[in-house]
Motif scaffolding. Structure first.
Motif, short mmCIF file in Angstrom:
data_model
loop_
_atom_site.label_atom_id
_atom_site.label_comp_id
_atom_site.label_asym_id
_atom_site.label_seq_id
_atom_site.Cartn_x
_atom_site.Cartn_y
_atom_site.Cartn_z
N GLU A 1 -0.11 -2.11 -4.83
CA GLU A 1 -1.37 -2.62 -5.36
C GLU A 1 -2.58 -1.81 -4.88
O GLU A 1 -3.69 -2.02 -5.34
CB GLU A 1 -1.54 -4.09 -4.96
N SER A 2 -2.35 -0.91 -3.93
CA SER A 2 -3.44 -0.06 -3.44
C SER A 2 -2.85 1.26 -2.95
O SER A 2 -1.65 1.35 -2.66
CB SER A 2 -4.22 -0.74 -2.32
N THR B 1 0.83 -1.21 0.00
CA THR B 1 0.00 0.00 0.00
C THR B 1 0.86 1.26 0.00
O THR B 1 1.81 1.37 0.78
CB THR B 1 -0.93 0.03 1.23
N SER C 1 -9.39 4.67 0.31
CA SER C 1 -8.48 3.63 -0.17
C SER C 1 -8.96 3.14 -1.53
O SER C 1 -10.17 2.94 -1.73
CB SER C 1 -8.42 2.46 0.81
N THR C 2 -8.04 2.95 -2.45
CA THR C 2 -8.40 2.50 -3.79
C THR C 2 -7.44 1.40 -4.23
O THR C 2 -6.29 1.33 -3.79
CB THR C 2 -8.33 3.65 -4.81
N LYS C 3 -7.95 0.55 -5.12
CA LYS C 3 -7.11 -0.46 -5.74
C LYS C 3 -6.41 0.17 -6.94
O LYS C 3 -7.06 0.49 -7.94
CB LYS C 3 -7.95 -1.67 -6.18
#
Length: 232
Positions: A217-218, A115, A204-206
């Motif tokens: 990845e995020s 992250t 939070s986003t992918k």
């Protein structure tokens, strides 16, 4: 061996969780004076818990942020900062009347697992005549809180009003309440007591990519805005 692995995992999660929940915020007088030097302070920690981290303990390279000023006429300039024990100190001298925007947007160098952490914060200083409208397009921030008045804000994500963003409001006594942005990215707040309030939005986003040669990845983003006496 299993206990040792579990302990290492717990330590790692606690460290990542600490970075995830912390935020940067700016404190400065919401009302400035023309040609009078004004003080700015930048903190990092848990505002709702009244916990301020010493600079030596700030996550990753968060202390390497850049502080920016956007003047009422749209000029953007970097403001120099000086480290103290638990915050950074800066000054600027308004040379124009109107609404001045101060902001930080910093992506931490180190990932938390996979992250990427992005820390954003803004503040507004009113100087004399404030006929100019806020032009938040000058704020190069992925996630930001834009005020309309003391109790109404819009959450923007990558330049567009963003629905369903959790925004925590902390009152002067430590009281907190979480609001959710509506379909138009707007939130209407409750500010029942006199004093300063802090807004903190998180999203939070992918997303995948590479940051300092490390794959993520995020992305976790936070944005803060301290409501002082700007609209009183």
């Amino acid at each position: 061996m299993k206990k040792k692995i579990n302990l290492l995992l717990f330590t790692f999660l606690a460290f990542v969780g600490s970075a995830w929940s912390h935020a940067l915020w700016i404190e400065t007088d919401a009302n400035g004076q023309l040609n009078i030097k004004q003080e700015i302070k930048i903190f990092y920690g848990e505002y709702a818990e009244q916990h301020i981290e010493p600079i030596a303990d700030w996550y990753s390279d968060v202390k390497n942020f850049d502080l920016w000023l956007v003047t009422p006429s749209g000029k953007k300039q970097k403001i120099e900062t000086s480290p103290l024990e638990n915050h950074y100190l800066a000054y600027f001298t308004p040379t124009e009347e109107g609404l001045h925007q101060i902001f930080i947007s910093h992506e931490a160098k180190d990932l938390g697992g996979k992250t990427l952490y992005q820390f954003n914060t803004t503040s507004i200083v009113k100087v004399g005549n404030t006929k100019n409208k806020l032009n938040h397009e000058h704020l190069n921030i992925d996630l930001k809180l834009i005020p309309h008045d003391k109790n109404n804000f819009t959450v923007y994500f990558k330049g567009t009003p963003e629905p369903n963003v959790a925004v925590e409001l902390t009152g002067p006594s430590g009281w907190t309440k979480v609001f959710q942005s509506d379909a138009n990215g707007k939130i209407s707040l409750e500010t029942p007591w006199e004093g300063s309030y802090m807004l903190e939005a998180t999203k939070s986003t992918k997303e995948s990519g590479e940051h300092h040669e490390n794959a993520y990845e995020s992305v976790w983003r936070c944005a803060t805005f301290k409501i002082a006496s700007l609209f009183n």
